[in-house]
Design a protein around this motif. Sequence first.
Motif, PDB file in Angstrom:
ATOM      1  N   MET A 127       2.915   4.500  -4.443  1.00  0.00           N
ATOM      2  CA  MET A 127       4.147   3.742  -4.067  1.00  0.00           C
ATOM      3  C   MET A 127       4.241   3.226  -2.697  1.00  0.00           C
ATOM      4  O   MET A 127       4.533   2.182  -2.532  1.00  0.00           O
ATOM      5  N   ALA A 128       3.374   3.948  -2.071  1.00  0.00           N
ATOM      6  CA  ALA A 128       3.275   3.198  -0.661  1.00  0.00           C
ATOM      7  C   ALA A 128       2.410   2.044  -0.413  1.00  0.00           C
ATOM      8  O   ALA A 128       2.365   1.142   0.623  1.00  0.00           O
ATOM      9  N   TYR A 129       1.691   1.712  -1.431  1.00  0.00           N
ATOM     10  CA  TYR A 129       0.766   0.512  -1.689  1.00  0.00           C
ATOM     11  C   TYR A 129       1.750  -0.506  -2.628  1.00  0.00           C
ATOM     12  O   TYR A 129       0.782  -1.277  -3.407  1.00  0.00           O
ATOM     13  N   SER A 130       2.884  -0.327  -3.075  1.00  0.00           N
ATOM     14  CA  SER A 130       3.492  -1.113  -4.007  1.00  0.00           C
ATOM     15  C   SER A 130       4.098  -2.405  -3.625  1.00  0.00           C
ATOM     16  O   SER A 130       4.421  -3.344  -4.757  1.00  0.00           O
ATOM     17  N   MET A 136       3.166   9.231  -5.005  1.00  0.00           N
ATOM     18  CA  MET A 136       3.732   8.997  -3.967  1.00  0.00           C
ATOM     19  C   MET A 136       2.878   8.127  -3.096  1.00  0.00           C
ATOM     20  O   MET A 136       3.141   7.023  -2.475  1.00  0.00           O
ATOM     21  N   HIS A 137       1.618   8.220  -2.957  1.00  0.00           N
ATOM     22  CA  HIS A 137       0.704   7.240  -2.319  1.00  0.00           C
ATOM     23  C   HIS A 137       0.473   5.947  -3.051  1.00  0.00           C
ATOM     24  O   HIS A 137       0.634   5.033  -2.358  1.00  0.00           O
TER      25      HIS A 137
END
Lengths: 487, 358
Positions: free
Chosen positions: A30-33, A27-28
């Motif tokens: 993904m937030a930096y993807s 999840m984390h």
Amino acid sequence: MPTETHIQRAFEDLQPIFGNRVTISPMHRMAYSRDWSPRHRSAQDLPDLVVVPHTTDEVVQLVQVALRYNLPVVPFAGGTGMGGGVAAWRGGIMVETKGLNQILELDLDNLSVTVGAGITVWTLNEHLARHNLWFPHQPESKRACTIGACIGCDNDSTFGIRYGKILENLTNLVLVTGQGEAVRLGHRKASFTSTGYKLMELVVGSEGTLGIVTEATLRVFPLPQTRQVRGYLLRSLNEGAKALERLLAAGLAIDSAHMNDRERLHFYTHSYREKYHREPEVPDWAEAILFISWAGDPDVVEFSMDKTTRILREEYGAEMVREQEMVDGWWDSKHRLEFIPFKQKWPDSQRVKKFGAADLGLPIGRLDKAYARFREIAAKWHQDILGMTVYNEAPNKATASISFAVFVDDSTEENIRNFYEYVREMSQMAVEMEGTMSSYIGDGDRLGGFNALEHGPSLEYMKQVKALFDPAGIMNPGKKFDTRWLR
Amino acid sequence: MNPLQALEQYIDDIYTCNRTRCGFCREECPVYRVEGYETYSCRGKMLVARGLLEGTLQPDEEMARMADECLLCGYCAARCALHNVEIITALREALAQAGFQAPKHHANTNQILTEGYLFPRTSAIRREGTTPLYLGCLYQSKPAEVKTILSVLEKAGFDPLITDEVCCGYVVEATGDAEGFARAQARFQQVYAPYADQEILTLCPTCTITLRDKYGLRVKPAIVAVAEGIGDLRLEPVSMTATYHDPCHLGRMLGVFEEPREIIRALGINLVEMEHNRTFSTCCGGGGGVTAVNPKLSAEIAKNRVRDALAVGAETIITVCPTCTPTLLRGAGRLANEVDKFVDVLDLWQLLDKALTR
């Protein structure tokens, strides 16, 4: 790509240092993807770990862990870059730099501030305003963009024509190199130096490929008492650049100067029409709009405005925009980031397609020619034109840092490829015109390698500089010397 | 039912955020300021929502915790053109549908649906009168505070009518139980049907929004009604330097910014503004049910808001919300242990009552 074993071991080594400020959670990650660069709407570049350091020492320790397991290290700041600079397409450790957001020293006598590199330009200016000061390097992303990102990306500034880009007012910085060492580069609080090599300058625009900037010392300025903005309609873009140079030669201290082409002008008039239900008075001959601001004491600003209007009208046949609401609305939305006047909130303008740009730097006499070629190249690669904006990014001279902006359809990979073909051809045009491929976005994951066309044999020297700071090649790999898009 | 159905209606907004990435929602998000990961900002949540919709991420407890730690304060929405609060509420609903509703939220929902109110109370507060006044669950559990408010309203010439109340259901919807909210709505409508055509005075900003937006009722925050007649009231001046904290629902969402400030000025208080005020005020830390699932986070956010007050030299924070007052007071108490300076937190009703009785 990093192996699962190395990722797991790195995570285990980082946990005692960072506790819950390191994660391998999908999840984390993904937030930096992704950042703001054009790519397919479902594209994602997942880092393997995310770490949130709070001090330079913690950054040193994380780079040492990365060296131990040969993991890429990618610094993340505002995430608003348009060149894929933070795309972790080789995996590795994403370093969330926003934890380095302290004001370390405000030296009022020397008009100098030292900050953690993760502070945003906006927050820094909120602090400075309490002391009647400001830091004038202000990209349009300033609410999200950090000082470290300004240094790393060498982005543009609203007030470039008076204060230049960030290098102009950067006096030293701390870099954690790819060797896992923190070094201070620059000239303390002096504005310049003639000793040694200018290593600090190498870091500006290095996009995290030499190391991570953790701290910076900046020259700040007294806040001007007032600011006025006006718009002028001109007969050509080249004429606008000449007129600007004439205003500077007249001795006027211009605070900002941005010139837009016909398409952009029509965008603003359309917004005006929508909001006020009136037709703005724009003559048919108008090919460009030049927005100028002046800042300082009210009487000086008043005089400067009158003098500017007189020169532009009498010597260049320009007309001042009569609909001042249109000018104020443009300023509020672009530079004060107050979106109410025209409701030009970023997302609303990108509901169907997204912004993309070729960001060329050109000699100032080639604007009209570049405009014509821009239209041809955009049409060839099926890109809808948003418009051309000429920013002035060096103190007291007309320059041409140009956004050739298009709307990109991100629904298919083919459309994205077409956009990058457009960037490729525009970049070739820049070199042909004796300019540069990028003036504010940087190489990112677009131009690396392809930029040999611009740099020639000097690219080899650049690689040696990179090897000196980052011998293991772990710092933001896949940028500057490698591209995913242009061949 | 497809657990992602609630999110799917916002798919265009989610992709729009994904292609924009302006990040203007991020820096001042109170949760992001404490937690530090992009994921806690609205922009980060939008990528997580996309991951769920595309199947690259699967719902799990960690994701539910992240979604539950959103204050639903609407700061991000004020900086954006998208339906941010609705999307995060839909994300909670999707996660609850997938079986990941926080036990505390589940218990609160059950309490509301079973008993008709959220917080324990000794007995229901009622009053005969002519102007309907909706207290809401929080004030129903605070008889002393209600006594103060009624005292002010009476002195200001109102004759409030407090009828049998049931919960408006905000908490049920905000914590992801759409079906439960439909039941709460049906019950509320039954009880409040006789007042559907009247203007209802309200005390809790969150209930006010719910009554207006979910039930279509004509509502007016009671503090606004008092402000309208403030010029006719005799007030003893209060000597203090204070700042005003805009409750998210009262300010940003209902647009009530100036009325409380007019009252504060009428009281003769030296009002100083915090850096982030009015539309861009930041949450006290008590929104969105965060206190129930992560009281420590809530307190850290409250401390940050008290720091904002300290930064502008305020001795006291005045606010007018039954959630903000105790949350900020908790933050002020904890911060005092760290910085050796206590910033008092007062409810505007309390100040008004004292000024009117002297």
